[in-house]
Structures are given as structure tokens and as C-alpha cells.
Design an enzyme around this catalytic site. Structure first.
Site, mmCIF file in Angstrom:
data_model
loop_
_atom_site.group_PDB
_atom_site.id
_atom_site.type_symbol
_atom_site.label_atom_id
_atom_site.label_comp_id
_atom_site.label_asym_id
_atom_site.label_seq_id
_atom_site.Cartn_x
_atom_site.Cartn_y
_atom_site.Cartn_z
ATOM 1 C CG HIS A 1 19.334 43.131 47.894
ATOM 2 N ND1 HIS A 1 19.076 44.439 48.174
ATOM 3 C CD2 HIS A 1 18.115 42.526 47.834
ATOM 4 C CE1 HIS A 1 17.768 44.625 48.267
ATOM 5 N NE2 HIS A 1 17.166 43.474 48.052
ATOM 6 N NE ARG B 1 14.472 47.784 49.687
ATOM 7 C CZ ARG B 1 14.155 46.627 49.102
ATOM 8 N NH1 ARG B 1 14.571 45.487 49.603
ATOM 9 N NH2 ARG B 1 13.431 46.626 48.004
ATOM 10 C CD GLU C 1 21.636 46.165 49.263
ATOM 11 O OE1 GLU C 1 21.181 46.091 48.122
ATOM 12 O OE2 GLU C 1 21.054 45.726 50.246
#
Lengths: 321, 321
Positions: free
Chosen positions: A285, A238, A267
């Protein structure tokens, strides 16, 4: 309720839902707040009485506020491994069970971590850009990369992803150690309880842990300085585990040698300073994302929703809070 | 001859010479034809009487013509693993020993092969470009990649590089088989004598063999068609093992899914059609190139030149012709 299908509140929606919408919709009736013209809170209270299960992704925050509007909710299934977007304390208090994607992505994420690491060490993306821009012909030589074998790698978080990363890097001749909440008796690699100490004795850090209050901004400037100027960080966990401001500063001041990042604090926003750096390799991601794992995820989510509605045991129930 | 240092003819020069020129020059006196104003042939015949040893890279062709000018030559050390640039028949006939870089690059080359493969499968370079161009923010989703685990990988050439690739991909859960001149009794993976058959049963081919008359253009359209539309080829050996015209055609017509290439038929020229393709990842003949392996190479070359001048056994003498 449409026909005899059980209702499921859909938040997000998760990308696996978009890919398997037809198949999902044959088994459950999905309430889609984003298709409604009324605000989310009102949508939730309108359907409050009928919503016992919800399906979400990591990008939908399930806060106390959301949970307050769903008094009948008893189950949340998330398409992600991380559950930091879900208020687990509040879920526990309300008797809402939570299931995540468990270990089904572990191999894909571990593969992506190794791919990012080799890319940074051996400058693959940058070399590809060099060749594609026609510079080989003009410029000849290209800067040397660094050998992976023999590198001291510190793995942060020794769950199924960390273990899969360790297994792979072991085959490349890396020297593995790890930190984790607790030492894992089944793991043969040396345990190091302290992140500063792990960084100091490592040349590479691979972040594989969950985002929690304890791990938020754990990888800060002091850890990066302990890792040192030849150090490389790979983050497939993360974004917020790393202090991104410190990371940018250390990269610009060459306090560390390079990074491979699949995740970011905010993000899809990526620090602008990183866009021009050849020693920074970034993916959107995407470490979990293969066609095969998406299929596995679809099957897992259906299995868990079926299990919930028929009072059977869940797969990958999240029990920690 | 300068002082008491033995003469060595330098061809190329190899990049390891450029990096370690000072150290090399303390041990040997190097004749550098490219620094002379006279043509190569004349330079060679001028020094013919004094040249017993030569040091070259893969980019200097040591042909019959070159050898004819060097009647006293007894030893060639090349900085490369491949020896296709040296006329081995003529060397044998003239009693010229040849030594190459042996297996010192194997791990680096295997690492690069795995890096290229993960890059193509998981679209790392392309994803990096996507993020760096700011498209994540605008476009959201990014195409899925493919899982490495469980893939059937055919390794072409099971020398030290092929074996190191196999060991690594084994740790990722790939199913390995290989072809080679002969079955290797010490290799546990299944042997397949026929390249067409290997391609037909594989989803990925990794080219690790030497370039010889037998392997030149061995990977042609028929092999690519046997591999199939989801197939991926990685070449870290020599460009000419692949028929590059066929490769371009198969990529443009989507007869194969992608390639990772470190080597090309006509380096540094790269087929222009490949420059725009996201499923093509290219590095500039760089798979051997790490700081650590360059140091190892320097030490090996010095050791071999010392061994030659003192009549001791060579490391990695090339005995096949």
C-alpha cells in the site's frame, strides 16, 4: 488546549504525522488517544467538549460509534484519498465536514500503477530475483515478457488518478477505454458503462476508483473470466474492490495472466497463495508514498486545519456521500 | 545447400532462431558449426566456398579471424541492435554488408528502461520482496520512494530508443535533455554536447547509445560524481558503456542512489557486490525480449535474407563504421 494552539484529535496516527510531528506540533495541539491508558471511547468522551477537528488516516475507522462520542466535532481531515473508512452519511447528518488528500497523490499513484504494470508484463521483479540468485549464469535463457504498446487497457474510475494513468499509458501506445459512474465529457478516451463489457474488450484492467458499496467486490470471477487468460489486473485503489478469493482462484487456475497489487482486502495480510507466484507483483500500500508527496500532504493538512479554524474554504472537501 | 534452399551460416545461434527454427528452416539451409565435431575455424574453411550470408546474435563475435575464413561472405544479419560484436571496418574492407535489428525493439527497450527506472525510484522489486517475505505484517512501514515527475533526465544517445524513452518520460512530467554524437534537428529536447555537463544537470541518466570506441567506459566515476548522491542510472544499451568497477564503487560508497541495469560488461556475469543491494534492479539482458518483438525480429531477418539473396534493398543496413 496547550497555549493558544487549537486542539486536534489525532487518530491512527497517519504516517505523515510521524514524519512531520515537530512541524505539526508547532501549529496545533494534538490529542493522542493511543498515548493514554484509558480506552478510546472514554478518552473521546473526556475530550468531547474540546474536539472540533480530527486528523486521521485510512487505517482509522471513523464510525457512527466514534462520531457519537464527539458531539462538537465539525471537521475531519484524512491523509488518504479514499474515504471509505469514514461514515460519510453520519458526518453529513451531524454537520461534520470531511476533506481528503484530493489529487495530490495522483501522479505518484499513476506512476506506481504503470511501474507495477510494466513489472508484471516484462517480469522485472522476477528477472531481478533470477539475476540476484545467480541463475542467469547457470540457466541462461529467461522467459519472454509481453509488449505494452498496442495493449487494450480498461481504466476503472476516471478521476484524477485514472486520468494520469491514461495519459501515461497513452504515451506507451496503449489503447485506452474506461468505465466510471458517468461518462466524463472532458475525457477523450472511449467510455464503456459496463464493467463486464470493458473487461471483455480489454487485455489489462487498472483499478483507480473509490471503494463504495457499488464498487466493493466489483472485480469478481465473472469480470476476470471476461478479461481472459492473457489478462492482467493492476490495483492501486482499494483491496476490497477486488474479490480477493476469486482473484487467488483465477491466478492459481491461470484464468488470468498476472496481477500488480498495491492494496489488499485485509492489509497488512496478503493471501498466502500469492507469495510464491512470479506473475504477482505486490507492494505494501505504497503507491502514494514518495518523499515529495509526503511533504505536499503535510502542507495540505496544515492548510486545511488552518482553513477550518479560521472559517475559510477547505481544499478537497468531500461532498459526495 | 539442401534442395534449393540458400545456405546461411548460423553463429550463436540467436535466440530468435531457437524460437522459430522450423519456420526459418523452411526458407534457408542453415550451417550449424556447433553441431559439428570439427573446430570452428576448420568448419568455416570447409564451407568457405558456399557461405555468402551469415546470421548471428550479439554474443557471437565476428572478428577479422572469422571473416578471413569466409572469403565469399557478402552479408551478415545480426539479431541485435548493437553491432559492437562485428568488426565493421573489416566488413567494409571486404565488401560485407551488415544489417541489424534496426528500430524494431525500440519500444520494448524504452518500456523496459522506464520500468527499471520506476522500479528503482519507487522500490517496486524490493517492496515486492518485502511483502512476499511476510515483512509487511511484522515490520509495518516501508521506506519512501521518490517521485518521477519533475525529475531532470539526461538521455545518452538519441536514436530511436532514446527518443522512445524521452516520449514516455515526457508523459510522466520529467524534464528531458540529451547528448548524442550530434544535435538532432528533429528532436525538441535540449541538446547537451558534454556528458559531464549533462550528468551535472541531471538527476537520472538513461543510457541508450551504441557501444563504440568513443562510448566504451564513458560512464565512469567522474560522470557518476557529477550526477551526484541522489542520482540514478539506467542502462539498457551495452554493459561496457559503463565502467562497472567504478559503478560498484560508487554504489557501495553511496555516491549515487541506485541503478537499473539490463546489461553488464561480462554477461552473464554480474558483479557480486550488486547482488545484495536493494537499490540495484537487474534484468538478464532482456529489454528487447517480448513475444511480439521476437516475432517481428523473425520476420525482419527472413525479409533481409530474402532481400540479400535476390539483390533487393536491405532493411536497417548498418552504414557507419
Amino acid at each position: 488546549m496547550a497555549g493558544d494552539l487549537p486542539n486536534v484529535l489525532l487518530l491512527g496516527p497517519p504516517s505523515v504525522f510521524k514524519s512531520y510531528e515537530r512541524e505539526f506540533s508547532e501549529k496545533f495541539y494534538f490529542l493522542k488517544p493511543w498515548e493514554s491508558s484509558i480506552p478510546l471511547r472514554q478518552f473521546l468522551s473526556t475530550h468531547a467538549g474540546s474536539v472540533k477537528a480530527a486528523f486521521c488516516s485510512a487505517s482509522s475507522r471513523v464510525t457512527t460509534g466514534v462520531l457519537q462520542n464527539l458531539p462538537e466535532l465539525r471537521f475531519i481531515v484524512t491523509s488518504s484519498v479514499g474515504v471509505d473508512h469514514i461514515d460519510l452519511h453520519e458526518c453529513k447528518r451531524r454537520g461534520v465536514k470531511v476533506a481528503n488528500a484530493g489529487s495530490i497523490f495522483s501522479e505518484d499513484v499513476a506512476d506506481a500503477a504503470v511501474g507495477l504494470l510494466i513489472d508484471v508484463l516484462r517480469r522485472i521483479s522476477a528477472a531481478n530475483r533470477f539475476v540476484k540468485a545467480g541463475l542467469w549464469h547457470e540457466n541462461g535463457g529467461y522467459p519472454l515478457g509481453h509488449k505494452l504498446g498496442g495493449k487494450r487497457v480498461g481504466i476503472i474510475g476516471m478521476g484524477s488518478i485514472g486520468l494520469d494513468v491514461a495519459k501515461r499509458l497513452n504515451a506507451f501506445g496503449c489503447i485506452i477505454s474506461y468505465t466510471s459512474r458517468n461518462e466524463k465529457p472532458h475525457v477523450k478516451f472511449p467510455f464503456c458503462p459496463n464493467i463486464q463489457e470493458l473487461a471483455a474488450k480489454s487485455e489489462i484492467l487498472v483499478i483507480c476508483c473509490a471503494l463504495t458499496d457499488q464498487t466493493r467486490h466489483m472485480i469478481d470471477k465473472s469480470v476476470m473470466l471476461a478479461l481472459g487468460r492473457d489478462g492482467i489486473i493492476v490495483n492501486i485503489a482499494r483491496g476490497a474492490i477486488v474479490n480477493e478469493k476469486d482473484l487467488v482462484e483465477c491466478l492459481l487456475q491461470q484464468e488470468i495472466a498476472g496481477v500488480g497489487l498495491d492494496v489488499f482486502e485485509n492489509e497488512p495480510n496478503v493471501p498466502e497463495e500469492l507469495l510464491e507466484l512470479d506473475n504477482v507483483v505486490m507492494t505494501p500500500h505504497h503507491a502514494v508514498m514518495t518523499e515529495q508527496s509526503l511533504r505536499d500532504l503535510y502542507e495540505l493538512v496544515v492548510r486545511n486545519l488552518d482553513a477550518f479554524f479560521s472559517n475559510k474554504p477547505l481544499m478537497f472537501e468531500v461532498t459526495r456521500v
